[in-house]
Design a protein around this motif. Structure first.
Motif, PDB file in Angstrom:
ATOM      1  N   MET A   1       0.845  -1.176   0.000  1.00  0.00           N
ATOM      2  CA  MET A   1       0.000   0.000   0.000  1.00  0.00           C
ATOM      3  C   MET A   1       0.891   1.241   0.000  1.00  0.00           C
ATOM      4  SD  MET A   1      -2.755   1.214   2.890  1.00  0.00           S
ATOM      5  CE  MET A   1      -3.782  -0.178   2.533  1.00  0.00           C
ATOM      6  N   LYS A   2       0.556   2.174  -0.865  1.00  0.00           N
ATOM      7  CA  LYS A   2       1.322   3.420  -0.933  1.00  0.00           C
ATOM      8  C   LYS A   2       1.081   4.243   0.332  1.00  0.00           C
ATOM      9  CE  LYS A   2       1.515   3.587  -5.900  1.00  0.00           C
ATOM     10  NZ  LYS A   2       1.399   4.380  -7.107  1.00  0.00           N
ATOM     11  N   PRO A   3       2.139   4.890   0.839  1.00  0.00           N
ATOM     12  CA  PRO A   3       2.010   5.633   2.098  1.00  0.00           C
ATOM     13  C   PRO A   3       0.888   6.669   2.099  1.00  0.00           C
ATOM     14  CG  PRO A   3       4.312   5.383   1.541  1.00  0.00           C
ATOM     15  CD  PRO A   3       3.526   4.859   0.369  1.00  0.00           C
ATOM     16  N   HIS A   4       0.741   7.423   1.015  1.00  0.00           N
ATOM     17  CA  HIS A   4      -0.290   8.465   1.022  1.00  0.00           C
ATOM     18  C   HIS A   4      -1.693   7.865   1.101  1.00  0.00           C
ATOM     19  CE1 HIS A   4      -0.218   7.594  -3.313  1.00  0.00           C
ATOM     20  NE2 HIS A   4      -1.421   8.140  -3.366  1.00  0.00           N
ATOM     21  N   ILE A   5      -1.899   6.703   0.523  1.00  0.00           N
ATOM     22  CA  ILE A   5      -3.206   6.040   0.605  1.00  0.00           C
ATOM     23  C   ILE A   5      -3.442   5.539   2.026  1.00  0.00           C
ATOM     24  CG2 ILE A   5      -4.540   4.038  -0.185  1.00  0.00           C
ATOM     25  CD1 ILE A   5      -3.216   4.493  -2.951  1.00  0.00           C
TER      26      ILE A   5
ATOM     27  N   ILE B   1       6.231   4.409   8.221  1.00  0.00           N
ATOM     28  CA  ILE B   1       4.794   4.519   7.912  1.00  0.00           C
ATOM     29  C   ILE B   1       3.936   3.777   8.939  1.00  0.00           C
ATOM     30  CG2 ILE B   1       4.781   2.600   6.250  1.00  0.00           C
ATOM     31  CD1 ILE B   1       2.629   5.835   6.110  1.00  0.00           C
TER      32      ILE B   1
END
Length: 186
Positions: A1-5, A49
């Motif tokens: 999962m991308k950090p911003h998501i 994260i």
């Protein structure tokens, strides 16, 4: 999962879980503001994260109907570690939100730190920092106990994590500010 998501999911989960709840004290700010600030502080400090997500979610199990399963599902592959961090930072519901529960939580987080996992200690120290930033909004009888808890977290943080000067300095400064303010009588 991308950090911003993951961060967007954490913020949405916190805001949804705390709907209709307010912080204790005179201002009656939405309860979600504290968790959001803790998460943003972790993000600004460039923590991993999972620590950022744990900081956002640190009060969910204690103060809302959110379950470990929901946290785990929200963060896909990161969920197990986020749940581990949140559970480490949660007062045992059987002990309640009182000095006994606070002491058990403190001892547990320090025990985890002794074993080399410092992230729960980082989250609880940042939690304490944010509590002191808004301490003047609490009822007067709750302000000194918050300062004393912050001193304990600061002491352990210094012991187990001599680095991280920004968080340590910020908390020490907020303790001084709050003590001076209360000694002056406002």
């Amino acid at each position: 999962m991308k950090p911003h998501i993951a961060i967007e999911r954490a913020m949405a989960l916190v805001q949804t879980a705390f709907v209709g709840q307010f912080r204790t004290g005179q201002l009656r700010a939405p309860a979600s503001t504290h968790s959001l600030r803790a998460g943003l502080y972790a993000l600004a400090a460039q923590r991993p994260i999972v620590t950022v997500l744990g900081a956002f979610c640190h009060d969910l199990l204690e103060d809302t109907q959110v379950t470990p399963g929901l946290i785990r599902a929200t963060f896909d592959g990161l969920g197990d570690r986020v749940v581990e961090l949140v559970e480490a930072c949660t007062i045992d519901p059987g002990l309640g939100d009182n000095p006994i529960g606070e002491n058990e939580l403190y001892q547990r987080v320090c025990s985890i730190a002794k074993k080399g996992d410092l992230e729960p200690l980082w989250i609880k120290t940042a939690d304490s920092l944010d509590n002191l930033r808004t301490n003047d909004q609490l009822w007067l009888e709750n302000q000194w106990p918050a300062i004393e808890r912050a001193k304990l977290w600061l002491k352990s943080f210094k012991k187990y994590w001599p680095g991280q000067a920004m968080l340590r300095a910020d908390l020490a400064n907020m303790i001084r500010i709050n003590e001076r303010r209360l000694k002056r009588g406002f």
